[in-house]
Design a protein around this motif. Structure first.
Motif, short mmCIF file in Angstrom:
data_model
loop_
_atom_site.label_atom_id
_atom_site.label_comp_id
_atom_site.label_asym_id
_atom_site.label_seq_id
_atom_site.Cartn_x
_atom_site.Cartn_y
_atom_site.Cartn_z
N ALA A 20 93.27 31.66 79.51
CA ALA A 20 93.50 33.11 79.44
C ALA A 20 94.29 33.60 80.66
O ALA A 20 95.23 34.39 80.53
N ALA A 21 93.93 33.12 81.85
CA ALA A 21 94.61 33.56 83.08
C ALA A 21 96.07 33.12 83.11
O ALA A 21 96.91 33.80 83.69
N SER A 22 96.38 32.02 82.46
CA SER A 22 97.77 31.54 82.46
C SER A 22 98.69 32.50 81.71
O SER A 22 99.90 32.47 81.89
N GLY A 23 98.12 33.38 80.90
CA GLY A 23 98.92 34.36 80.18
C GLY A 23 99.08 35.68 80.90
O GLY A 23 99.80 36.56 80.44
N LEU A 24 98.44 35.84 82.05
CA LEU A 24 98.52 37.09 82.80
C LEU A 24 99.84 37.18 83.56
O LEU A 24 100.33 36.18 84.08
N PRO A 25 100.41 38.39 83.66
CA PRO A 25 101.73 38.52 84.28
C PRO A 25 101.78 38.20 85.77
O PRO A 25 102.78 37.68 86.24
N VAL A 26 100.74 38.49 86.52
CA VAL A 26 100.80 38.30 87.97
C VAL A 26 100.51 36.86 88.37
O VAL A 26 101.29 36.24 89.10
N ARG A 30 102.17 31.25 88.33
CA ARG A 30 101.69 30.28 89.32
C ARG A 30 100.81 29.22 88.67
O ARG A 30 100.91 28.03 88.99
N ILE A 31 99.95 29.66 87.78
CA ILE A 31 99.07 28.72 87.09
C ILE A 31 99.89 27.80 86.19
O ILE A 31 99.69 26.58 86.18
N ARG A 32 100.83 28.37 85.44
CA ARG A 32 101.62 27.58 84.50
C ARG A 32 102.50 26.54 85.18
O ARG A 32 102.93 25.58 84.53
N GLY A 33 102.76 26.69 86.47
CA GLY A 33 103.56 25.69 87.17
C GLY A 33 102.85 24.38 87.40
O GLY A 33 103.48 23.36 87.66
N VAL A 34 101.51 24.39 87.32
CA VAL A 34 100.75 23.16 87.58
C VAL A 34 99.70 22.87 86.51
O VAL A 34 99.19 21.75 86.43
N VAL A 35 99.37 23.87 85.69
CA VAL A 35 98.36 23.71 84.64
C VAL A 35 98.96 24.21 83.33
O VAL A 35 99.57 25.27 83.30
N ALA A 36 98.79 23.43 82.29
CA ALA A 36 99.29 23.83 80.97
C ALA A 36 98.26 23.46 79.92
O ALA A 36 97.62 22.41 80.01
N PRO A 37 98.12 24.29 78.89
CA PRO A 37 97.23 23.92 77.79
C PRO A 37 97.89 22.87 76.89
O PRO A 37 99.07 22.97 76.58
N ILE A 38 97.11 21.87 76.54
CA ILE A 38 97.55 20.88 75.56
C ILE A 38 96.72 21.08 74.30
O ILE A 38 95.59 21.57 74.36
N THR A 39 97.28 20.71 73.17
CA THR A 39 96.56 20.74 71.90
C THR A 39 96.76 19.39 71.22
O THR A 39 97.88 18.87 71.19
N GLN A 88 102.03 23.63 76.20
CA GLN A 88 102.64 24.93 76.41
C GLN A 88 103.31 24.94 77.79
O GLN A 88 102.64 25.03 78.81
N LEU A 89 104.62 24.82 77.80
CA LEU A 89 105.41 24.82 79.04
C LEU A 89 106.36 26.02 79.01
O LEU A 89 107.57 25.86 78.94
N GLY A 90 105.80 27.22 79.01
CA GLY A 90 106.62 28.41 78.80
C GLY A 90 106.83 28.60 77.31
O GLY A 90 106.56 29.64 76.76
N GLU A 91 107.29 27.57 76.65
CA GLU A 91 107.36 27.51 75.20
C GLU A 91 106.58 26.28 74.77
O GLU A 91 106.36 25.36 75.55
#
Length: 116
Positions: A20-26, A30-39, A88-91
């Motif tokens: 959830a936090a990886s989707g926040l604008p602020v 930063r989170i998405r640069g090192v952590v990404a959800p996998i499915t 999920q890497l941005g897309e």
């Protein structure tokens, strides 16, 4: 109750917060640069699972190290010939992931991304 089982009981709610936090604008970027959800699809259950993982990317290869692999089982879905995975890497990107275990017991999953 062991330390390992205590950690596993906390994993689901912590994973939900991180995703959830990886989707926040602020803080999301930063989170998405090192952590990404996998499915991925569970090898026995056939159910889809989504969880956040730490990753490194180089070209079209994503490397995911499984923390405490002896206490977790998600990475075992990718042993042998591997299996499809989405990340999920941005897309959202798709690819084929294969898990390896070294002689020290560390587990690493290598995801070869499909062409964008």
């Amino acid at each position: 109750m062991t330390l390992g089982s205590s950690i596993l009981r906390l994993a689901r709610p912590v994973n939900s917060v991180v995703v959830a936090a990886s989707g926040l604008p602020v803080i999301g970027p930063r989170i998405r640069g090192v952590v990404a959800p996998i499915t991925y699809t569970g090898r026995r259950s056939g159910r889809p699972y989504t969880l956040p993982v730490g990753y490194r990317i180089s070209g079209d290869t994503v490397t995911i190290r499984a923390a405490t692999p002896h206490e977790k089982s998600w990475w075992r879905n990718f042993l042998g010939n591997g299996a499809p995975m989405r990340i999920q890497l941005g897309e959202e990107r798709t690819g084929h992931a294969v898990a390896h275990r070294d002689d020290r017991g560390r587990a690493e999953v290598t995801l070869k991304l499909d062409p964008a």
